[in-house]
Design a protein around this motif. Structure first.
Motif, PDB file in Angstrom:
ATOM      1  N   LYS A 195       0.869  -1.185   0.000  1.00  0.00           N
ATOM      2  CA  LYS A 195       0.000   0.000   0.000  1.00  0.00           C
ATOM      3  C   LYS A 195       0.903   1.231   0.000  1.00  0.00           C
ATOM      4  CE  LYS A 195      -3.364  -2.182   3.119  1.00  0.00           C
ATOM      5  NZ  LYS A 195      -2.563  -2.601   4.305  1.00  0.00           N
ATOM      6  N   VAL A 196       0.695   2.120  -0.938  1.00  0.00           N
ATOM      7  CA  VAL A 196       1.534   3.310  -1.082  1.00  0.00           C
ATOM      8  C   VAL A 196       0.776   4.527  -0.562  1.00  0.00           C
ATOM      9  CG1 VAL A 196       2.763   4.806  -2.688  1.00  0.00           C
ATOM     10  CG2 VAL A 196       2.766   2.327  -3.049  1.00  0.00           C
ATOM     11  N   ILE A 197       1.310   5.129   0.492  1.00  0.00           N
ATOM     12  CA  ILE A 197       0.678   6.285   1.134  1.00  0.00           C
ATOM     13  C   ILE A 197       1.147   7.559   0.423  1.00  0.00           C
ATOM     14  CG2 ILE A 197       0.306   7.528   3.290  1.00  0.00           C
ATOM     15  CD1 ILE A 197       1.282   4.976   4.765  1.00  0.00           C
ATOM     16  N   LEU A 198       0.192   8.327  -0.084  1.00  0.00           N
ATOM     17  CA  LEU A 198       0.515   9.540  -0.829  1.00  0.00           C
ATOM     18  C   LEU A 198       0.659  10.756   0.085  1.00  0.00           C
ATOM     19  CD1 LEU A 198      -2.028   9.106  -3.779  1.00  0.00           C
ATOM     20  CD2 LEU A 198       0.264   8.119  -3.530  1.00  0.00           C
ATOM     21  N   GLU A 199       0.086  10.695   1.272  1.00  0.00           N
ATOM     22  CA  GLU A 199      -0.015  11.842   2.189  1.00  0.00           C
ATOM     23  C   GLU A 199      -0.613  13.044   1.443  1.00  0.00           C
ATOM     24  OE1 GLU A 199      -0.692  12.144   5.160  1.00  0.00           O
ATOM     25  OE2 GLU A 199       1.228  11.977   6.202  1.00  0.00           O
ATOM     26  N   THR A 200      -1.866  12.870   1.067  1.00  0.00           N
ATOM     27  CA  THR A 200      -2.547  13.834   0.195  1.00  0.00           C
ATOM     28  C   THR A 200      -2.661  15.217   0.820  1.00  0.00           C
ATOM     29  OG1 THR A 200      -4.668  12.979   1.016  1.00  0.00           O
ATOM     30  CG2 THR A 200      -3.824  12.075  -1.060  1.00  0.00           C
ATOM     31  N   GLY A 201      -2.666  15.301   2.163  1.00  0.00           N
ATOM     32  CA  GLY A 201      -2.728  16.612   2.798  1.00  0.00           C
ATOM     33  C   GLY A 201      -1.520  17.473   2.506  1.00  0.00           C
ATOM     34  N   GLU A 202      -0.410  16.859   2.104  1.00  0.00           N
ATOM     35  CA  GLU A 202       0.802  17.604   1.766  1.00  0.00           C
ATOM     36  C   GLU A 202       0.988  17.775   0.263  1.00  0.00           C
ATOM     37  OE1 GLU A 202       3.587  16.682   5.655  1.00  0.00           O
ATOM     38  OE2 GLU A 202       4.033  15.606   3.804  1.00  0.00           O
ATOM     39  N   LEU A 203       0.139  17.149  -0.530  1.00  0.00           N
ATOM     40  CA  LEU A 203       0.261  17.270  -1.990  1.00  0.00           C
ATOM     41  C   LEU A 203      -0.439  18.516  -2.525  1.00  0.00           C
ATOM     42  CD1 LEU A 203      -0.098  13.579  -3.235  1.00  0.00           C
ATOM     43  CD2 LEU A 203       1.956  14.864  -2.602  1.00  0.00           C
ATOM     44  N   VAL A 204      -1.262  19.140  -1.705  1.00  0.00           N
ATOM     45  CA  VAL A 204      -1.836  20.471  -1.932  1.00  0.00           C
ATOM     46  C   VAL A 204      -2.979  20.489  -2.940  1.00  0.00           C
ATOM     47  CG1 VAL A 204      -1.365  22.885  -2.504  1.00  0.00           C
ATOM     48  CG2 VAL A 204       0.405  21.514  -1.370  1.00  0.00           C
ATOM     49  N   THR A 205      -2.794  19.917  -4.142  1.00  0.00           N
ATOM     50  CA  THR A 205      -3.807  20.029  -5.185  1.00  0.00           C
ATOM     51  C   THR A 205      -4.343  18.661  -5.600  1.00  0.00           C
ATOM     52  OG1 THR A 205      -2.291  19.842  -7.075  1.00  0.00           O
ATOM     53  CG2 THR A 205      -2.581  22.040  -6.099  1.00  0.00           C
ATOM     54  N   TYR A 206      -5.562  18.657  -6.134  1.00  0.00           N
ATOM     55  CA  TYR A 206      -6.144  17.426  -6.651  1.00  0.00           C
ATOM     56  C   TYR A 206      -5.347  16.921  -7.856  1.00  0.00           C
ATOM     57  CZ  TYR A 206     -10.286  18.543  -3.821  1.00  0.00           C
ATOM     58  OH  TYR A 206     -11.142  18.824  -2.791  1.00  0.00           O
ATOM     59  N   ASP A 207      -4.803  17.845  -8.643  1.00  0.00           N
ATOM     60  CA  ASP A 207      -3.976  17.420  -9.782  1.00  0.00           C
ATOM     61  C   ASP A 207      -2.770  16.622  -9.297  1.00  0.00           C
ATOM     62  OD1 ASP A 207      -5.701  18.672 -11.519  1.00  0.00           O
ATOM     63  OD2 ASP A 207      -4.397  20.379 -11.930  1.00  0.00           O
ATOM     64  N   ASN A 208      -2.140  17.065  -8.212  1.00  0.00           N
ATOM     65  CA  ASN A 208      -1.017  16.319  -7.658  1.00  0.00           C
ATOM     66  C   ASN A 208      -1.457  14.952  -7.133  1.00  0.00           C
ATOM     67  OD1 ASN A 208       1.137  18.005  -8.173  1.00  0.00           O
ATOM     68  ND2 ASN A 208       1.000  19.086  -6.218  1.00  0.00           N
TER      69      ASN A 208
END
Length: 325
Positions: A195-208
């Motif tokens: 399982k690969v955790i993206l840490e979406t809260g730090e990716l800033v944008t939906y595009d990222n």
């Protein structure tokens, strides 16, 4: 919502063959319509399910939980107690299903492995310098291999967000590939799922989020996961929508199905049911299974058990009826 102009399966090797081709593909993914995504989620969140459908959804959500303890104060006793709860969430009701998995730090994998003997519950371990991801690749690979050797059959790795945000897509890709190799069972048994955790809260944008989802899947992820639970915001419905669209489009392009795991901040049965509706309406029924969708949670289980008891008996058991995790 728009779908991704995805590659055919035969093009994957070409896309990942060089930094330039990988960068070109990720940059060419269509942008996410932020207003549209958030409006769709808001509409789906108004859906209501009742009686037998709600009972089914509650049991399904329980079966999808990765019951998690990832604190510096974790002890072997706490892990053993959590494993017992994972296998029998409601000891007073033998019809209550077990959860999908227990998730612990690597050094506690042997304790959990022993406690789960004879149980269908999977054993997951975080790895790769969780939650920051700030360590050398050698250390990350060794930590992963040690957890697998100790008995983990699922690995939750965290990507290097700094490298991703700096445009180091190939660096992140190669790291995921290396960790995937470290998931090979040393005993010749089934390999651990990654399982690969993206840490979406730090990716800033939906595009990222969309780019990181595709990057992880191209590198061999079995699941893509929103968050470590240590960063705010953690899982959100719009972010999970973007990830569900990505796995749907990836399967259409390659024939390979990848799971999704929102984690962090999902605390109530109402929240869980909203996610299940989102899964069904975005990716489809094939993902409504613990093999393809999980909740990373510690406090969610008790609320699901309370709601389940209310449906079964007509009264709430109360929050102190079930053990605190």
């Amino acid at each position: 919502m728009s779908t991704t102009a995805a590659p055919a399966g035969s093009q994957i090797a070409e896309i990942t063959s060089s930094d330039a081709s990988l960068r070109r593909f990720l940059a060419g993914l269509p942008g996410v319509d932020q207003v549209g995504a958030e409006a769709r989620v808001a509409t789906l969140a108004t859906r209501s399910i009742k009686t037998s459908a709600k009972a089914f959804a509650l049991d399904l959500a329980i079966r999808m939980i990765d019951l998690t303890t990832l604190e510096g104060q974790d002890t072997p006793g706490k892990v053993r107690a959590l494993c017992a709860k994972a296998a029998h969430p409601d000891p007073a009701d033998p019809t209550c299903p077990p959860v999908a998995a227990i998730c612990v730090y690597p050094d506690l994998v042997p304790v959990a492995k022993d406690a789960l003997t004879g149980s269908p519950v999977h054993l997951a371990s975080v790895a790769t310098a969780f939650p920051s991801g700030r360590s050398s690749l050698d250390v990350k690979v060794r930590e992963t291999a040690d957890a697998v050797a100790a008995g983990a059959d699922e690995i939750d790795m965290v990507i290097d967000r700094g490298a991703f945000l700096a445009g180091g897509y190939s660096e992140v890709f190669e790291e995921i590939v290396a960790i995937k190799r470290a998931c090979v069972s040393p005993s010749g048994g089934p390999n651990a799922h990654l399982k690969v955790i993206l840490e979406t809260g730090e990716l800033v944008t939906y595009d990222n989020v969309r780019r990181a989802s595709w990057l992880a899947m191209l590198a061999g992820a079995d699941f893509i996961k929103t968050s470590t639970g240590k960063v705010s915001p953690a899982a959100t419905l719009p972010v999970t929508l973007v990830m569900l669209e990505a796995v749907r489009d990836f399967r259409e392009a390659t024939g390979r199905q990848v799971g999704v795991k929102p984690a962090g901040g999902i605390r109530t049965a109402k929240d869980a049911i909203r996610y299940l509706v989102l899964v069904n309406e975005t990716a489809g029924e094939d993902w409504l299974d613990p093999d393809w969708f999980r909740f990373g949670a510690s406090s969610l289980l008790n609320d699901l058990l309370m709601q389940r008891t209310k449906l079964r008996t007509g009264r709430y058991a109360g929050p102190d009826y079930f053990t605190l995790d």
